[in-house]
Design a protein around this motif. Structure first.
Motif, PDB file in Angstrom:
ATOM      1  N   MET A 112       0.841  -1.202   0.000  1.00  0.00           N
ATOM      2  CA  MET A 112       0.000   0.000   0.000  1.00  0.00           C
ATOM      3  C   MET A 112       0.873   1.247   0.000  1.00  0.00           C
ATOM      4  O   MET A 112       1.734   1.409   0.873  1.00  0.00           O
ATOM      5  CB  MET A 112      -0.878   0.030   1.265  1.00  0.00           C
ATOM      6  N   LYS A 113       0.658   2.123  -0.976  1.00  0.00           N
ATOM      7  CA  LYS A 113       1.375   3.406  -0.988  1.00  0.00           C
ATOM      8  C   LYS A 113       0.630   4.383  -0.083  1.00  0.00           C
ATOM      9  O   LYS A 113      -0.509   4.757  -0.365  1.00  0.00           O
ATOM     10  CB  LYS A 113       1.426   3.964  -2.409  1.00  0.00           C
ATOM     11  N   THR A 114       1.303   4.766   1.010  1.00  0.00           N
ATOM     12  CA  THR A 114       0.672   5.671   1.976  1.00  0.00           C
ATOM     13  C   THR A 114       1.292   7.060   1.870  1.00  0.00           C
ATOM     14  O   THR A 114       2.515   7.204   1.867  1.00  0.00           O
ATOM     15  CB  THR A 114       0.860   5.131   3.416  1.00  0.00           C
ATOM     16  N   ALA A 115       0.441   8.070   1.802  1.00  0.00           N
ATOM     17  CA  ALA A 115       0.909   9.454   1.754  1.00  0.00           C
ATOM     18  C   ALA A 115       0.300  10.235   2.913  1.00  0.00           C
ATOM     19  O   ALA A 115      -0.764   9.886   3.429  1.00  0.00           O
ATOM     20  CB  ALA A 115       0.511  10.105   0.437  1.00  0.00           C
ATOM     21  N   ILE A 116       0.985  11.300   3.298  1.00  0.00           N
ATOM     22  CA  ILE A 116       0.474  12.184   4.339  1.00  0.00           C
ATOM     23  C   ILE A 116       0.055  13.493   3.681  1.00  0.00           C
ATOM     24  O   ILE A 116       0.779  14.032   2.841  1.00  0.00           O
ATOM     25  CB  ILE A 116       1.558  12.433   5.419  1.00  0.00           C
ATOM     26  N   VAL A 117      -1.122  13.982   4.058  1.00  0.00           N
ATOM     27  CA  VAL A 117      -1.551  15.317   3.629  1.00  0.00           C
ATOM     28  C   VAL A 117      -1.451  16.212   4.858  1.00  0.00           C
ATOM     29  O   VAL A 117      -2.173  16.024   5.842  1.00  0.00           O
ATOM     30  CB  VAL A 117      -2.992  15.317   3.066  1.00  0.00           C
ATOM     31  N   TRP A 118      -0.528  17.165   4.785  1.00  0.00           N
ATOM     32  CA  TRP A 118      -0.300  18.080   5.905  1.00  0.00           C
ATOM     33  C   TRP A 118      -1.150  19.330   5.683  1.00  0.00           C
ATOM     34  O   TRP A 118      -0.834  20.170   4.854  1.00  0.00           O
ATOM     35  CB  TRP A 118       1.198  18.410   5.972  1.00  0.00           C
ATOM     36  N   PHE A 119      -2.256  19.402   6.410  1.00  0.00           N
ATOM     37  CA  PHE A 119      -3.130  20.570   6.328  1.00  0.00           C
ATOM     38  C   PHE A 119      -2.534  21.701   7.153  1.00  0.00           C
ATOM     39  O   PHE A 119      -2.024  21.492   8.246  1.00  0.00           O
ATOM     40  CB  PHE A 119      -4.529  20.229   6.877  1.00  0.00           C
ATOM     41  N   ILE A 132      -3.069   9.892   5.010  1.00  0.00           N
ATOM     42  CA  ILE A 132      -3.253  10.249   6.419  1.00  0.00           C
ATOM     43  C   ILE A 132      -3.314  11.773   6.495  1.00  0.00           C
ATOM     44  O   ILE A 132      -2.289  12.446   6.355  1.00  0.00           O
ATOM     45  CB  ILE A 132      -2.095   9.716   7.300  1.00  0.00           C
ATOM     46  N   PRO A 133      -4.503  12.351   6.688  1.00  0.00           N
ATOM     47  CA  PRO A 133      -4.587  13.808   6.833  1.00  0.00           C
ATOM     48  C   PRO A 133      -4.122  14.211   8.241  1.00  0.00           C
ATOM     49  O   PRO A 133      -4.589  13.641   9.229  1.00  0.00           O
ATOM     50  CB  PRO A 133      -6.083  14.106   6.650  1.00  0.00           C
ATOM     51  N   VAL A 134      -3.186  15.152   8.315  1.00  0.00           N
ATOM     52  CA  VAL A 134      -2.698  15.588   9.629  1.00  0.00           C
ATOM     53  C   VAL A 134      -2.752  17.120   9.735  1.00  0.00           C
ATOM     54  O   VAL A 134      -2.683  17.827   8.735  1.00  0.00           O
ATOM     55  CB  VAL A 134      -1.244  15.109   9.932  1.00  0.00           C
ATOM     56  N   TYR A 135      -2.869  17.582  10.985  1.00  0.00           N
ATOM     57  CA  TYR A 135      -2.703  19.004  11.288  1.00  0.00           C
ATOM     58  C   TYR A 135      -1.797  19.073  12.506  1.00  0.00           C
ATOM     59  O   TYR A 135      -2.010  18.339  13.478  1.00  0.00           O
ATOM     60  CB  TYR A 135      -4.036  19.701  11.595  1.00  0.00           C
ATOM     61  N   CYS A 136      -0.803  19.934  12.461  1.00  0.00           N
ATOM     62  CA  CYS A 136       0.133  20.056  13.582  1.00  0.00           C
ATOM     63  C   CYS A 136       0.013  21.431  14.238  1.00  0.00           C
ATOM     64  O   CYS A 136       0.213  22.453  13.575  1.00  0.00           O
ATOM     65  CB  CYS A 136       1.568  19.829  13.101  1.00  0.00           C
TER      66      CYS A 136
END
Length: 430
Positions: free
Chosen positions: A1-8, A31-35
């Motif tokens: 599985m190609k996993t990508a992160i979307v950094w909002f 994986i949508p993330v907010y930091c």
């Protein structure tokens, strides 16, 4: 599985979000993330909090709305807190992500953070790709290179309107394939070293964060009330929710995109007719673009005392008492005081008010404009680094203005825009 992160970051929406669309097209799951970036909650060298309580409350509402909308598509939002370069790297390692997708930044500090993240990802052999998602006109479609962008708005506007076109929007995804994302855990105001502040009941508008609220406001202002058709006549108002579009807070966090507003406006014009007022909203969005491109062009200069105008002598004066009186609305200038009290108690101030209080700060009090800009950064719900610092530099005479002295006669302005004193009575009579 190609996993990508979307950094909002300040693109908290599903509609017209190229970053999200490209991530979905290039990966099997995202994986949508907010930091919550620690550096956004420090005290600046000017003595103000980088992010105040009103703005954080609006941010958390916007994140909750994004999380809800992502969950309706099979995903969710993973909340991180700390240094983005550290926290995002941990998620990359944990899920063996091949790439991080993010919105492209233009302002100096944001660019530095972006570079730190890229550096750490490089060590993990993880790609990093950014997309320009904040402007009406795409940077690649400008009729000049960034270094050749005119420093005078009128020259910029005329050329861009003649030679560039506005792109179509990206559709909202119908489904988002994700890992199982736990329920979002938001930091409290205490965690961010902030105190809860209730917004004063006299507020021009009670802003609520999120893409859904942004869309509701657009429908209301365009299609339900048709207020947009008289925007040019009313935009210098001071009291109430409808004298201007009030889109700025949602635009600042990217809960709505300028392109989406533009295309909805075109639908409105085809149904109800175009006039000076409908054009004027596009004109204001162009100013917003202009400041973003100026920050791309001039970088850290936009935060220096002399701005892009190194010839001009800048007041070096720092008077804590004068600054505090201005902040508290205690200057003995009733029009200035009313506007500053509104800002202090609500996190909002009209455009007319902002120009007057900034002119007063720079020209009457003769103080270093960056202290005023920094207080706005802390206080404004609709704070946007490019528009805020760009406008302050402009009014201080060190930014993008061909005129030598942009001085506002406060008494004349008050008489013109608050003839019956209704605004001053509202804020000065406790």
């Amino acid at each position: 599985m190609k996993t990508a992160i979307v950094w909002f970051k300040t693109d908290l929406r599903l509609q017209d979000n190229e970053t999200l669309v490209k991530a979905l097209s290039q990966s099997d799951q995202i994986i949508p993330v907010y930091c919550f970036d620690d550096s956004h909650f420090e005290i600046t060298s000017y003595g103000f909090k980088k992010t105040g309580s009103f703005r954080v409350q609006f941010l958390i509402e916007s994140l909750k709305d994004l999380d809800k909308n992502l969950r309706s598509l099979g995903s969710g939002l993973l909340i991180l807190k700390g240094k983005p370069e550290v926290e995002i790297s941990k998620i990359v390692l944990q899920y063996k992500a091949f790439k991080v997708f993010a919105k492209r930044e233009v302002a100096y500090e944001e660019k530095q953070t972006e570079q730190l993240v890229q550096k750490e990802l490089f060590k993990l052999r993880c790609e990093f790709e950014t997309f320009s998602t904040s402007t009406l006109y795409h940077a690649e479609d400008l009729p000049f290179s960034i270094k050749d962008i005119p420093d005078v708005f009128t020259n910029f506007r005329k050329k861009i309107e003649k030679e560039s076109t506005i792109r179509n929007i990206f559709d909202r995804p119908e489904h988002v394939n994700s890992i199982d994302i736990p329920e979002a855990d938001y930091p409290t105001l205490d965690d961010l070293d902030l105190k809860f502040e209730a917004i004063d009941s006299r507020a021009a508008m009670h802003f609520k964060g999120g893409e859904d609220e942004a869309n509701n406001r657009l429908k209301y202002y365009f299609f339900q009330t048709k207020k947009i058709s008289s925007y040019k006549e009313t935009r210098n108002g001071l009291v109430g929710s409808d004298y201007s579009s009030k889109f700025s807070a949602w635009l600042a966090l990217g809960c709505i995109s300028p392109r989406f507003i533009y295309h909805e406006l075109k639908k409105y014009e085809s149904n109800y007719g175009a006039n000076e007022s409908t054009y004027w909203l596009i004109f204001e969005l162009l100013w917003r673009d202009f400041f973003r491109f100026m920050f791309k062009k001039h970088q850290s200069k936009m935060f220096q005392a002399s701005g892009i105008n190194s010839e001009k002598e800048i007041p070096k004066a720092i008077s804590e008492k004068l600054i505090q009186n201005w902040v508290d609305g205690n200057t003995n200038e009733d029009f200035i005081d009313a506007n500053m009290i509104e800002l202090k108690l609500t996190g909002f101030m009209s455009n007319r008010g902002r120009q007057n209080v900034a002119s007063y700060f720079c020209n009457d009090l003769k103080l270093d404009w960056r202290f005023g800009a920094s207080y706005f950064e802390q206080q404004l719900i609709d704070y946007d680094e490019c528009s805020n610092w760009g406008n302050w530099a402009y009014l201080a005479g060190v930014g993008n203005d061909p005129r030598e002295n942009r001085y506002f006669n406060i008494e004349k302005q008050a008489t013109l825009y608050d003839k019956d004193k209704s605004f001053r009575k509202l804020w000065l009579n406790n």
